[in-house]
Scaffold this motif. Structure first.
Motif, PDB file in Angstrom:
ATOM      1  N   ASP A  35      16.671  26.799 -11.227  1.00 15.54           N
ATOM      2  CA  ASP A  35      16.695  28.206 -10.825  1.00 15.54           C
ATOM      3  C   ASP A  35      17.882  28.560  -9.939  1.00 15.54           C
ATOM      4  N   ASP A  36      18.384  27.577  -9.210  1.00 10.58           N
ATOM      5  CA  ASP A  36      19.494  27.836  -8.291  1.00 10.58           C
ATOM      6  C   ASP A  36      20.423  26.627  -8.319  1.00 10.58           C
ATOM      7  N   ARG A  37      21.504  26.721  -9.053  1.00 11.40           N
ATOM      8  CA  ARG A  37      22.421  25.591  -9.256  1.00 11.40           C
ATOM      9  C   ARG A  37      23.064  25.096  -7.953  1.00 11.40           C
ATOM     10  N   ARG A  38      22.985  25.902  -6.899  1.00  9.72           N
ATOM     11  CA  ARG A  38      23.535  25.469  -5.612  1.00  9.72           C
ATOM     12  C   ARG A  38      22.643  24.427  -4.945  1.00  9.72           C
ATOM     13  N   VAL A  39      21.362  24.418  -5.322  1.00  7.21           N
ATOM     14  CA  VAL A  39      20.390  23.503  -4.725  1.00  7.21           C
ATOM     15  C   VAL A  39      20.440  22.166  -5.455  1.00  7.21           C
ATOM     16  N   VAL A  40      20.587  21.099  -4.687  1.00  6.04           N
ATOM     17  CA  VAL A  40      20.595  19.753  -5.250  1.00  6.04           C
ATOM     18  C   VAL A  40      19.282  19.080  -4.870  1.00  6.04           C
ATOM     19  N   ARG A  41      18.596  18.559  -5.854  1.00  4.47           N
ATOM     20  CA  ARG A  41      17.325  17.871  -5.633  1.00  4.47           C
ATOM     21  C   ARG A  41      17.491  16.396  -5.955  1.00  4.47           C
ATOM     22  N   ILE A  42      16.504  15.611  -5.555  1.00  2.00           N
ATOM     23  CA  ILE A  42      16.510  14.187  -5.890  1.00  2.00           C
ATOM     24  C   ILE A  42      15.177  13.832  -6.519  1.00  2.00           C
ATOM     25  N   ARG A  43      15.192  12.787  -7.343  1.00  2.00           N
ATOM     26  CA  ARG A  43      13.948  12.280  -7.930  1.00  2.00           C
ATOM     27  C   ARG A  43      14.104  10.777  -8.136  1.00  2.00           C
ATOM     28  N   LEU A  44      12.966  10.105  -8.151  1.00  5.88           N
ATOM     29  CA  LEU A  44      12.971   8.664  -8.365  1.00  5.88           C
ATOM     30  C   LEU A  44      13.395   8.339  -9.788  1.00  5.88           C
ATOM     31  N   THR A  45      14.129   7.265  -9.936  1.00  7.52           N
ATOM     32  CA  THR A  45      14.432   6.711 -11.257  1.00  7.52           C
ATOM     33  C   THR A  45      13.292   5.762 -11.623  1.00  7.52           C
ATOM     34  N   ASP A  46      13.339   5.198 -12.810  1.00  6.51           N
ATOM     35  CA  ASP A  46      12.330   4.201 -13.187  1.00  6.51           C
ATOM     36  C   ASP A  46      12.343   3.023 -12.217  1.00  6.51           C
ATOM     37  N   SER A  47      13.531   2.582 -11.816  1.00  6.24           N
ATOM     38  CA  SER A  47      13.639   1.485 -10.845  1.00  6.24           C
ATOM     39  C   SER A  47      13.025   1.882  -9.510  1.00  6.24           C
ATOM     40  N   GLY A  48      13.273   3.115  -9.096  1.00  6.68           N
ATOM     41  CA  GLY A  48      12.699   3.608  -7.845  1.00  6.68           C
ATOM     42  C   GLY A  48      11.188   3.650  -7.886  1.00  6.68           C
ATOM     43  N   ARG A  49      10.636   4.081  -9.029  1.00 10.40           N
ATOM     44  CA  ARG A  49       9.166   4.125  -9.179  1.00 10.40           C
ATOM     45  C   ARG A  49       8.574   2.720  -9.129  1.00 10.40           C
ATOM     46  N   LYS A  50       9.247   1.764  -9.775  1.00  8.43           N
ATOM     47  CA  LYS A  50       8.761   0.380  -9.761  1.00  8.43           C
ATOM     48  C   LYS A  50       8.734  -0.164  -8.341  1.00  8.43           C
ATOM     49  N   ILE A  51       9.786   0.107  -7.590  1.00  9.79           N
ATOM     50  CA  ILE A  51       9.849  -0.372  -6.195  1.00  9.79           C
ATOM     51  C   ILE A  51       8.763   0.308  -5.371  1.00  9.79           C
ATOM     52  N   LEU A  52       8.576   1.610  -5.571  1.00 12.17           N
ATOM     53  CA  LEU A  52       7.550   2.344  -4.837  1.00 12.17           C
ATOM     54  C   LEU A  52       6.168   1.764  -5.119  1.00 12.17           C
ATOM     55  N   LEU A  53       5.868   1.523  -6.391  1.00 15.02           N
ATOM     56  CA  LEU A  53       4.561   0.961  -6.745  1.00 15.02           C
ATOM     57  C   LEU A  53       4.378  -0.432  -6.152  1.00 15.02           C
ATOM     58  N   ALA A  54       5.428  -1.243  -6.176  1.00 18.67           N
ATOM     59  CA  ALA A  54       5.345  -2.589  -5.595  1.00 18.67           C
ATOM     60  C   ALA A  54       5.137  -2.511  -4.084  1.00 18.67           C
ATOM     61  N   ALA A  55       5.836  -1.598  -3.435  1.00 21.40           N
ATOM     62  CA  ALA A  55       5.691  -1.439  -1.982  1.00 21.40           C
ATOM     63  C   ALA A  55       4.284  -0.965  -1.632  1.00 21.40           C
ATOM     64  N   ARG A  56       3.755  -0.018  -2.408  1.00 24.69           N
ATOM     65  CA  ARG A  56       2.387   0.460  -2.166  1.00 24.69           C
ATOM     66  C   ARG A  56       1.389  -0.692  -2.290  1.00 24.69           C
ATOM     67  N   GLU A  57       1.567  -1.515  -3.309  1.00 27.74           N
ATOM     68  CA  GLU A  57       0.658  -2.647  -3.519  1.00 27.74           C
ATOM     69  C   GLU A  57       0.748  -3.622  -2.351  1.00 27.74           C
ATOM     70  N   GLN A  58       1.957  -3.908  -1.895  1.00 26.00           N
ATOM     71  CA  GLN A  58       2.123  -4.819  -0.758  1.00 26.00           C
ATOM     72  C   GLN A  58       1.485  -4.245   0.503  1.00 26.00           C
ATOM     73  N   LEU A  59       1.666  -2.945   0.726  1.00 30.70           N
ATOM     74  CA  LEU A  59       1.055  -2.316   1.892  1.00 30.70           C
ATOM     75  C   LEU A  59      -0.467  -2.336   1.808  1.00 30.70           C
ATOM     76  N   LYS A  60      -0.991  -2.127   0.597  1.00 28.64           N
ATOM     77  CA  LYS A  60      -2.437  -2.158   0.415  1.00 28.64           C
ATOM     78  C   LYS A  60      -2.986  -3.552   0.730  1.00 28.64           C
ATOM     79  N   GLU A  61      -2.298  -4.580   0.250  1.00 27.27           N
ATOM     80  CA  GLU A  61      -2.716  -5.955   0.516  1.00 27.27           C
ATOM     81  C   GLU A  61      -2.620  -6.287   2.003  1.00 27.27           C
TER      82      GLU A  61
END
Length: 103
Positions: A35-61
């Motif tokens: 909607d606004d090309r001046r705004v830059v957003r970020i999103r996780l890549t597949d690698s980022g999602r894998k790391i996030l899921l692994a970190a969540r699992e480690q924190l849960k344990e």
């Protein structure tokens, strides 16, 4: 970066350096808002999602290991305190959304 800085309470320059590092390492990607090309957003890549899921699992344990060391009666109290805290957090967040303060 402004919203990320505000949400995490870290300086914008620090948020920018952190995101640059995550982009350089393939964990997130930048993209322009549709909607606004001046705004830059970020999103996780597949690698980022894998790391996030692994970190969540480690924190849960880790949390499970720590909680097991707390006596049962105190675990019950902890459970109720965390439930109340989560409820309060949700309430504040919903109020922020209703007033347009949250993103």
């Amino acid at each position: 970066m402004g919203q990320l800085s505000k949400a995490t309470s870290i300086p914008q320059s620090t948020a920018t350096r952190m995101v640059d590092w995550m982009v350089d390492n393939g964990y997130v990607e930048r993209f322009h808002d549709a909607d606004d090309r001046r705004v830059v957003r970020i999103r996780l890549t597949d690698s980022g999602r894998k790391i996030l899921l692994a970190a969540r699992e480690q924190l849960k344990e880790l949390a499970a290991t720590i909680v097991k060391r707390v006596p049962a009666i105190q675990r019950t109290a902890l459970f109720f305190m965390l439930t109340d805290l989560t409820s309060a957090w949700t309430s504040v967040y919903e109020e922020q959304i209703a007033s347009g303060q949250a993103s």
